[in-house]
Design an enzyme around this catalytic site. Structure first.
Site, PDB file in Angstrom:
ATOM      1  CG  PHE A 230     -44.641  11.575 -28.667  1.00 43.33           C
ATOM      2  CD1 PHE A 230     -43.718  11.286 -27.681  1.00 43.33           C
ATOM      3  CD2 PHE A 230     -44.683  10.763 -29.787  1.00 43.33           C
ATOM      4  CE1 PHE A 230     -42.839  10.220 -27.797  1.00 43.33           C
ATOM      5  CE2 PHE A 230     -43.811   9.689 -29.926  1.00 43.33           C
ATOM      6  CZ  PHE A 230     -42.883   9.426 -28.919  1.00 43.33           C
ATOM      7  CB  SER A 231     -40.708  15.243 -26.420  1.00 42.09           C
ATOM      8  OG  SER A 231     -39.961  15.648 -25.287  1.00 42.09           O
ATOM      9  N   PRO A 232     -42.838  15.588 -23.788  1.00 44.11           N
ATOM     10  CG  PRO A 232     -42.520  14.683 -21.663  1.00 44.11           C
ATOM     11  CD  PRO A 232     -42.581  14.300 -23.110  1.00 44.11           C
TER      12      PRO A 232
END
Length: 199
Positions: free
Chosen positions: A11-13
């Site tokens: 989920f890290s941008p």
């Protein structure tokens, strides 16, 4: 042949913004990539990081500006904030681990497909149907959503322990196994590329 261990959160941008540059760099240098999704919030807790929810508003405001700048620089679409954030990263991470072990598809494309589902399509990447679609699009069996749960869960825990032991503290994080050179962030991929060129 160099080995790159890639530690990241689904989920890290910044994982999304990395796109397929790691895979392009690895192909150019004949390197192999091992994908190691991990519990990023747990990693922050273990390595002195601060969870985003606990960060000062000024830090989060700057983060938003930086994400927008990088998306523009890289020419990719990106939501300012997905509707559901952060999603539960475990199910998608388990699927990535199981898919890599099963083979037959493109693990890099799977990681990128899940990141796109979250940061462009605004979908919940913890849902089976979203994970199944990403698996299928990347050439894997969609059944890994369920059949890979046990394998994925065991390795997911081990990935966090390994990350802490090897000096990982953020996502994305790249380690060249032969030299223990570490590169944190999608904005350090040029340095990784240069290092591999020196081997």
């Amino acid at each position: 042949m160099a080995q790159i261990d890639y530690f990241f959160s689904v989920f890290s941008p910044w994982t999304y913004l990395a796109g397929n540059r790691l895979e392009d760099i690895a192909a150019r240098h004949g390197a192999t990539v091992t994908y190691k999704p991990l519990d990023l919030l747990g990693l922050f807790d273990r390595t002195g990081g601060t969870r985003p929810a606990a960060r000062h508003p000024s830090r989060m405001a700057y983060r938003g500006q930086e994400l927008a700048r990088w998306a523009a620089r890289l020419g990719v679409p990106m939501l300012a904030q997905p509707t559901l954030y952060p999603p539960n990263p475990a199910p998608a991470s388990y699927a990535i681990i199981a898919a890599q072990q099963a083979g037959g598809g493109d693990t890099g494309a799977l990681v990128q497909g899940l990141a796109r589902a979250l940061w462009v399509e605004d979908r919940n990447i913890a849902e089976d149907e979203v994970i199944r679609a990403a698996l299928t699009a990347a050439g894997f069996s969609g059944d890994l959503v369920t059949t890979g749960l046990f394998t994925g869960a065991m390795a997911y825990e081990k990935n966090l322990e390994e990350a802490v032991d090897r000096g990982v503290f953020g996502s994305p994080f790249y380690i060249v196994a032969e030299t223990d050179q570490r590169f944190w962030g999608q904005d350090r991929l040029d340095f990784l590329d240069a290092h591999l060129g020196e081997l």
